[in-house]
Motif scaffolding. Structure first.
Motif, mmCIF file in Angstrom:
data_model
loop_
_atom_site.group_PDB
_atom_site.id
_atom_site.type_symbol
_atom_site.label_atom_id
_atom_site.label_comp_id
_atom_site.label_asym_id
_atom_site.label_seq_id
_atom_site.Cartn_x
_atom_site.Cartn_y
_atom_site.Cartn_z
ATOM 1 N N ASP A 186 0.298 -0.746 -11.760
ATOM 2 C CA ASP A 186 0.315 0.053 -10.774
ATOM 3 C C ASP A 186 -0.683 1.201 -10.695
ATOM 4 N N ARG A 187 -1.414 1.275 -11.378
ATOM 5 C CA ARG A 187 -2.693 2.206 -11.356
ATOM 6 C C ARG A 187 -3.819 1.710 -10.405
ATOM 7 N N LEU A 188 -3.557 0.336 -10.150
ATOM 8 C CA LEU A 188 -4.508 -0.294 -9.412
ATOM 9 C C LEU A 188 -4.515 0.146 -7.849
ATOM 10 N N ARG A 189 -5.434 1.093 -7.474
ATOM 11 C CA ARG A 189 -5.342 1.545 -6.103
ATOM 12 C C ARG A 189 -6.262 0.921 -5.200
ATOM 13 N N HIS A 190 -7.354 0.223 -5.301
ATOM 14 C CA HIS A 190 -8.548 0.062 -4.752
ATOM 15 C C HIS A 190 -9.241 -0.888 -5.040
ATOM 16 N N ILE A 191 -9.905 -1.777 -4.428
ATOM 17 C CA ILE A 191 -10.617 -2.962 -4.642
ATOM 18 C C ILE A 191 -11.900 -2.859 -3.964
ATOM 19 N N HIS A 192 -13.013 -3.037 -4.732
ATOM 20 C CA HIS A 192 -14.474 -3.120 -4.338
ATOM 21 C C HIS A 192 -14.578 -4.715 -4.343
ATOM 22 N N LEU A 193 -14.651 -5.367 -3.078
ATOM 23 C CA LEU A 193 -14.792 -7.044 -3.171
ATOM 24 C C LEU A 193 -16.184 -7.168 -3.157
ATOM 25 N N ALA A 194 -16.535 -7.941 -4.468
ATOM 26 C CA ALA A 194 -17.926 -8.494 -4.514
ATOM 27 C C ALA A 194 -17.863 -9.628 -5.458
ATOM 28 N N ASP A 195 -18.826 -10.194 -5.790
ATOM 29 C CA ASP A 195 -19.027 -11.242 -6.949
ATOM 30 C C ASP A 195 -20.235 -11.003 -7.826
ATOM 31 N N THR A 211 -19.259 -15.987 -10.179
ATOM 32 C CA THR A 211 -18.431 -16.649 -11.206
ATOM 33 C C THR A 211 -16.997 -16.003 -11.308
ATOM 34 N N GLN A 212 -16.673 -15.096 -10.546
ATOM 35 C CA GLN A 212 -15.448 -14.010 -10.888
ATOM 36 C C GLN A 212 -14.352 -14.803 -10.581
ATOM 37 N N GLY A 213 -14.538 -16.053 -9.692
ATOM 38 C CA GLY A 213 -12.951 -16.395 -9.325
ATOM 39 C C GLY A 213 -12.284 -15.506 -8.313
ATOM 40 N N CYS A 214 -13.042 -14.853 -7.154
ATOM 41 C CA CYS A 214 -12.636 -13.993 -6.475
ATOM 42 C C CYS A 214 -11.410 -14.572 -5.671
ATOM 43 N N ASP A 215 -11.422 -15.874 -5.526
ATOM 44 C CA ASP A 215 -10.280 -16.378 -4.689
ATOM 45 C C ASP A 215 -8.820 -16.283 -5.657
ATOM 46 N N ARG A 216 -8.797 -16.475 -6.801
ATOM 47 C CA ARG A 216 -7.772 -16.435 -7.478
ATOM 48 C C ARG A 216 -7.277 -14.739 -7.890
ATOM 49 N N LEU A 217 -8.420 -13.892 -7.964
ATOM 50 C CA LEU A 217 -8.218 -12.618 -8.080
ATOM 51 C C LEU A 217 -7.290 -11.937 -6.898
ATOM 52 N N LEU A 218 -7.925 -12.480 -5.536
ATOM 53 C CA LEU A 218 -7.189 -12.056 -4.309
ATOM 54 C C LEU A 218 -5.902 -12.615 -4.185
ATOM 55 N N GLY A 219 -5.707 -13.769 -4.524
ATOM 56 C CA GLY A 219 -4.462 -14.601 -4.233
ATOM 57 C C GLY A 219 -3.446 -13.892 -5.165
ATOM 58 N N HIS A 220 -3.834 -13.378 -6.623
ATOM 59 C CA HIS A 220 -2.922 -12.741 -7.471
ATOM 60 C C HIS A 220 -2.498 -11.360 -7.087
ATOM 61 N N LEU A 221 -3.526 -10.587 -6.142
ATOM 62 C CA LEU A 221 -3.200 -9.253 -5.763
ATOM 63 C C LEU A 221 -2.211 -9.502 -4.567
ATOM 64 N N ALA A 222 -2.328 -10.512 -3.791
ATOM 65 C CA ALA A 222 -1.442 -10.825 -2.668
ATOM 66 C C ALA A 222 -0.060 -11.118 -3.239
ATOM 67 N N ASP A 223 0.114 -11.893 -4.306
ATOM 68 C CA ASP A 223 1.486 -12.372 -4.785
ATOM 69 C C ASP A 223 2.154 -11.224 -5.457
ATOM 70 N N ARG A 224 1.336 -10.404 -5.791
ATOM 71 C CA ARG A 224 1.989 -9.139 -6.675
ATOM 72 C C ARG A 224 2.312 -7.847 -5.513
ATOM 73 N N GLY A 225 1.902 -8.094 -4.294
ATOM 74 C CA GLY A 225 2.147 -7.178 -3.208
ATOM 75 C C GLY A 225 1.101 -6.043 -3.300
ATOM 76 N N PHE A 226 -0.072 -6.342 -3.709
ATOM 77 C CA PHE A 226 -0.888 -5.116 -3.612
ATOM 78 C C PHE A 226 -0.874 -4.465 -2.133
ATOM 79 N N THR A 227 -0.763 -3.269 -2.151
ATOM 80 C CA THR A 227 -0.949 -2.551 -0.734
ATOM 81 C C THR A 227 -1.984 -1.515 -0.761
ATOM 82 N N GLY A 228 -2.837 -1.739 -1.545
ATOM 83 C CA GLY A 228 -4.156 -0.536 -1.670
ATOM 84 C C GLY A 228 -5.290 -1.212 -0.596
ATOM 85 N N HIS A 229 -6.385 -0.559 -0.521
ATOM 86 C CA HIS A 229 -7.367 -1.120 0.211
ATOM 87 C C HIS A 229 -8.250 -1.817 -0.537
#
Length: 262
Positions: A186-195, A211-229
């Protein structure tokens, strides 16, 4: 019942070497949800009145302020690092942003580094904004590695209430971004999206091109209900078509942040 997904905003650094005004115009023209202001050498970026005017003119909100923490901004808003963060917080409150992004100190800023964790905690109590400390990376040259940040580039071991995760920095530090997200909880507040590709350079590639797999990372954030920026912070200095690249990044983010149907 529909589930909302995080807004996708644009860092003004993504239009460098063009300035802050171009960042606002680009974000509005391409349909981004908001703007993160990178306070830098561009005088407009450090002028609260100008930032408010740009937000109003383009009808786009400022979601976050990135404090001037880079080597090239050592003299922006004076030389006192705490003074810079206070100014960033005051700007955030004045323009309606709820987050200030902060880098950890450089090792040679010894006094600042010594009290950094406790100082950030005091600021969290003082201001009605989040101070999201960003993950960084070791500096490398060939096989040599230099720890440039103190108390450390990895935010996990330190008691920061809020953290920014930058996927390009994760690539450069060669750590597992998914594990980092999970370790922060829950300490994750903010994402800088890049690869990134794992190069010794901090690449800030368009998401999906590394090579970061940003699709998986974003999907994981969505599935856990991330509400940050989620803020697109990419390097477009050599882009053949900057608008096309930034539209690609926006579409990619929205696609992969969409909640998985139940």
């Amino acid at each position: 019942m529909s589930v909302s997904q995080p807004r996708v905003s644009l860092s003004t650094s993504s239009v460098y070497p063009d300035g802050t005004a171009a960042g606002f115009a680009t974000a509005a023209r391409l349909g981004y949800d908001g703007v993160e202001v990178m306070v830098g050498l561009d005088e407009v970026s450090a002028d609260t009145t100008a930032i408010k005017a740009l937000a109003q003119a383009h009808d786009i909100p400022v979601v976050s302020i990135h404090a001037p923490c880079l080597l090239v901004t050592q003299r922006v808003w004076g030389t006192d690092p705490w003074g810079k963060i206070h100014r960033s917080a005051e700007m955030a409150l004045d323009v309606g942003a709820d987050t200030v992004v902060v880098h950890p100190p450089f090792r040679w800023q010894r006094e600042y580094a010594r009290g950094f964790v406790e100082g950030i905690a005091r600021l969290e109590d003082e201001y009605d904004v989040a101070f999201a400390v960003e993950n960084m990376y070791p500096w490398r040259s060939g096989k040599r590695e230099f720890q440039a940040y103190a108390p450390g580039w990895d935010p996990v071991p330190f008691e920061y209430e809020n953290v920014t995760v930058d996927f390009s920095h994760s690539a450069t530090s060669r750590i597992d971004s998914m594990q980092l997200i999970d370790d922060l909880g829950d300490r994750l507040r903010h994402i800088h999206l890049a690869d990134g590709s794992g190069s010794i350079k901090d690449e800030h590639l368009i998401p999906g091109r590394g090579t970061q797999g940003c699709d998986r990372l974003l999907g994981h954030l969505a599935d856990r209900g991330f509400t940050g920026h989620v803020v697109v912070e990419v390097n477009t200095r050599k882009a053949d078509d900057r608008d096309a690249d930034l539209l690609e990044a926006l579409a990619y983010a929205r696609l992969h942040l969409a909640p998985t149907p139940v």
